[in-house]
Design a protein around this motif. Structure first.
Motif, PDB file in Angstrom:
ATOM      1  N   ASN A 112      61.504   6.100  31.821  1.00  0.00           N
ATOM      2  CA  ASN A 112      62.356   6.897  32.693  1.00  0.00           C
ATOM      3  C   ASN A 112      62.091   6.610  34.158  1.00  0.00           C
ATOM      4  O   ASN A 112      62.996   6.606  34.976  1.00  0.00           O
ATOM      5  N   GLU A 113      60.829   6.418  34.465  1.00  0.00           N
ATOM      6  CA  GLU A 113      60.465   6.170  35.855  1.00  0.00           C
ATOM      7  C   GLU A 113      61.126   4.902  36.350  1.00  0.00           C
ATOM      8  O   GLU A 113      61.613   4.825  37.464  1.00  0.00           O
ATOM      9  N   GLN A 157      68.247   8.879  39.846  1.00  0.00           N
ATOM     10  CA  GLN A 157      67.042   8.373  39.199  1.00  0.00           C
ATOM     11  C   GLN A 157      67.318   7.971  37.766  1.00  0.00           C
ATOM     12  O   GLN A 157      66.736   7.026  37.256  1.00  0.00           O
ATOM     13  N   ALA A 196      63.820   3.453  35.212  1.00  0.00           N
ATOM     14  CA  ALA A 196      65.280   3.482  35.255  1.00  0.00           C
ATOM     15  C   ALA A 196      65.854   4.078  36.513  1.00  0.00           C
ATOM     16  O   ALA A 196      65.438   4.426  37.450  1.00  0.00           O
ATOM     17  N   ARG A 211      63.243  16.771  37.483  1.00  0.00           N
ATOM     18  CA  ARG A 211      64.587  16.305  37.150  1.00  0.00           C
ATOM     19  C   ARG A 211      65.309  17.352  36.296  1.00  0.00           C
ATOM     20  O   ARG A 211      66.449  17.718  36.566  1.00  0.00           O
ATOM     21  N   GLU A 235      58.151   8.242  29.210  1.00  0.00           N
ATOM     22  CA  GLU A 235      58.201   8.605  30.619  1.00  0.00           C
ATOM     23  C   GLU A 235      58.174   7.385  31.513  1.00  0.00           C
ATOM     24  O   GLU A 235      58.901   7.310  32.500  1.00  0.00           O
TER      25      GLU A 235
END
Ligand code: SF4
Ligand code: SF4
Lengths: 359, 307
Positions: free
Chosen positions: B304-305, A149, B307, A85, B301
């Motif tokens: 974040n995954e 994402q 979201a 990302r 993390e």
């Protein structure tokens, strides 16, 4: 020009009859070892700071994309995803100023699209324009996916998330690699003595772009608080390898160039180039060991974070200075008549027309 | 030939290639060619600057100077021939004029775009503005050039120059407009000694070889033709010269390289470096992530995954 003290004076015979101060006369008889009054026969490259800046941003953009797509390919771990990302985002961000810089540099900015008027891979600038165009599209898709994402794109996010990033990354990889290196081939494809005398200028730019991109990705991940040891260890290794390749190829280029390459290691540009490489290695030395990032202690962590940030900024400054020095060394080299002569010495492949003076 | 997306008009039928033969042994340095060129092509003056070292007040070709008469002062033997040293420097300034015995001779030649038969400028031009016209001359299409400057650095003779005024590059057109009307270029027309000759290249080369024999027979035994034939990777020149001293004496490169000839190697090394860097990166990722793949995710993390 070495004659500046004498510019505007009108008549050479008068000057020789004694109208000139002794010091000046001595200076000019030294200069008279020049076969043609020290007047350079090459034209200075027209490229200025915009091109140095473009080489900086374009190289970072290409190499960040390449790193993102490779990280994606070689690991499905969450750390790799964070790196991917960061890479796609950095790539697009660095790409945004590029067209503007290139347009600014033109004598006729409105005619920028004429770059795509023909397909002419024998001209690195034309090929580069096509690479930049294709890469722009791919880089935008990569950034859209990353944004999707992160949920930034609102209603479009689900769509963006569904982009086939593996495929886009793989398709974009050659373009991204092209972005990192065509710039060096472009410089080498000229008659400028300091750029053209070895086949390694493209490689210098590839390696330098990877070095800068790994530094900027470390910076990016750290700012985001996603600097986990595995990703940082990978970037650390890449940064070291890239810096070694950059320095090695640059030294090889200078060695091969001989007198023609002198602008790269003397004078203002020489200092700048040395400083650029030095900063880049200083960044490598300053960056904390990836293992230490796993420290639990908050104080230690914030100190390490500060050091990572400092190292990233140093690395970027180094990469910028390196490109700045190489681009501007071209102007110094075009003015250097001895460098031009060295670059046009008869050789087996280019023997010239005056092969052996008779008698 | 690059394929153009938009082909505007039918291309004119190719003619026999034309060019210049400039004979330095005939040049008297009158600059009639420079003046005729400026006048015909309506080029602005670009200053009148004596350097105090020679009679050359134009110094070099530029966007507004397409013919440039070089005035070189060279050491020579008593008979007026060039000193045998390949490239002896001119005598120290203090020696000239004070010692009448130190012989020098004056070499003059009218420099111009060489109209290279395989021109580095044309090969570099990314827009296709630079072309070979129907006479085989290298020509800048002023309605296409976007002033990128690549040709300026590509030309090994330093001919092309970008004009501040209009942002485009300019150089000798070999009087394309006059040729289309069956006239010879203005400089050749004006040259009073026929030092500049214009014509089909095949005829010019034959004439140049004859002339070379003649001047050698008359004692100018270091004379040679600069650019009448290809020299290794460099093509022959559409504007070639008869010279009597080292090329550098006239501010010409001794042996120009053709950047395009080195391009495949440059591309190959660059691709090799890029693939190597990608391989190193791939290895670094595989090695680093592989080792930690089983490590537990940190909360940030995982978030974040989701979201
Ligand atoms: S001399 Fe220079 S400008 Fe003229 S055709 Fe050759 S490369 Fe082009
Ligand atoms: S400056 Fe003009 S003629 Fe020269 S390479 Fe660029 S587009 Fe072509």
């Amino acid at each position: 020009m070495n004659r500046s003290a004498f510019e505007g004076f009108s008549h050479s015979t008068l000057a020789r009859a004694g109208g000139r101060p002794a010091g000046d006369r001595a200076a000019s008889s030294a200069a008279s070892a020049e076969p043609y009054y020290g007047i350079p026969y090459l034209k200075r490259p027209t490229w200025k700071w915009q091109i140095a800046a473009y080489f900086f941003f374009g190289g970072i953009s290409g190499a960040s994309f390449a790193l993102a797509s490779l990280a994606d390919h070689f690991s499905a771990s969450p750390d790799a995803a964070a790196l991917r990302r960061a890479g796609f985002e950095t790539s697009l961000a660095a790409l945004l100023p590029c067209p503007g810089l290139l347009i600014w540099d033109l004598g006729r900015p409105a005619r920028f699209p004429y770059m795509l008027r023909v397909w002419k891979p024998g001209s690195p600038m034309n090929l580069g324009s096509w690479i930049l165009t294709g890469f722009g599209a791919v880089s935008a898709l990569g950034a859209a996916h990353a944004a999707g994402q992160a949920g930034v794109l609102g209603p479009l996010a689900p769509l963006a998330r569904r982009l086939p990033m593996h495929a886009i990354g793989a398709a974009g990889l050659p373009l991204a690699l092209g972005m990192t290196g065509y710039t060096g081939v472009l410089l080498a494809g000229t008659s400028v003595p300091a750029w053209s005398q070895s086949p390694w200028m493209g490689g210098v730019f590839v390696a330098s772009s990877f070095a800068a991109a790994s530094d900027v990705l470390r910076l990016h991940l750290t700012v985001r608080d996603q600097a986990a040891p595995p990703g940082m260890r990978a970037l650390d290794r890449i940064s070291h390898a890239a810096k070694a390749a950059e320095t090695g190829l640059l030294v090889a280029h200078c060695a091969r160039s001989g007198r023609a390459g002198r602008a790269l290691w003397t004078g203002r540009r020489g200092w700048q180039l040395a400083a650029g490489l030095g900063l880049s290695w200083a960044a490598a030395a300053l960056a904390p060991a990836p293992k230490s990032l796993a420290a639990r202690d908050a104080g230690v962590r914030s100190r390490l974070k500060r050091r990572t940030l400092q190292a990233g900024l140093l690395g970027l400054a180094g990469a910028f200075l390196t490109r700045w020095a190489i681009v501007h060394a071209g102007q110094q080299a075009a003015d250097d008549t001895a460098a031009a002569r060295a670059a046009a010495q008869p050789s087996k492949s280019a023997p010239g027309w005056r092969q052996q003076p008779p008698r | 030939m690059p394929a153009a997306f938009f082909t505007a008009a039918a291309q004119p039928a190719p003619q026999e290639p034309t060019g210049f033969f400039t004979d330095a042994t005939l040049c008297i340095g009158c600059k009639a060619c420079e003046v005729a060129c400026k006048q015909w092509n309506q080029l602005p003056a670009d200053g009148y600057e004596w350097r105090g070292t020679s009679y050359d007040n134009t110094h070099a070709l530029s966007a507004a100077t397409w013919r440039h008469v070089a005035f070189a002062e060279r050491p020579c033997d008593g008979g007026g021939r060039s000193a045998p040293a390949a490239l002896a420097p001119p005598p120290a300034e203090s020696a000239i004029g004070t010692e009448l015995g130190a012989p020098i001779r004056w070499l003059m030649v009218s420099d111009v775009c060489k109209h290279c038969r395989q021109a580095p400028c044309e090969e570099a031009c990314p827009t296709g503005a630079l072309i070979y016209n129907e006479f085989g001359n290298v020509y800048v299409q002023q309605d296409i050039c976007n002033g990128c400057g690549y040709c300026v650095s590509a030309c090994p003779f330093g001919v092309l120059d970008r004009a501040e005024s209009d942002g485009r590059v300019h150089k000798c057109t070999l009087c394309y407009d006059r040729q289309k009307d069956g006239l010879e270029p203005a400089c050749a027309k004006a040259c009073p000694t026929d030092s500049i000759q214009f014509g089909p290249l095949s005829q010019l080369r034959a004439r140049a070889r004859q002339r070379l024999e003649q001047v050698r027979a008359r004692g100018e035994d270091q004379a040679y033709l600069y650019g009448a034939e290809p020299a290794g990777e460099y093509s022959s020149l559409g504007a070639f010269f008869l010279l009597t001293d080292a090329p550098e004496a006239y501010n010409l490169p001794a042996a120009p390289r053709r950047p395009r000839a080195h391009l495949p190697r440059n591309y190959a090394w660059t691709a090799l470096t890029a693939v190597a860097m990608a391989a190193v990166a791939g290895w670094a990722f595989a090695a680093s992530f592989g080792r930690e793949a089983a490590a537990p995710r940190r909360p940030a993390e995982a978030e974040n995954e989701v979201a």
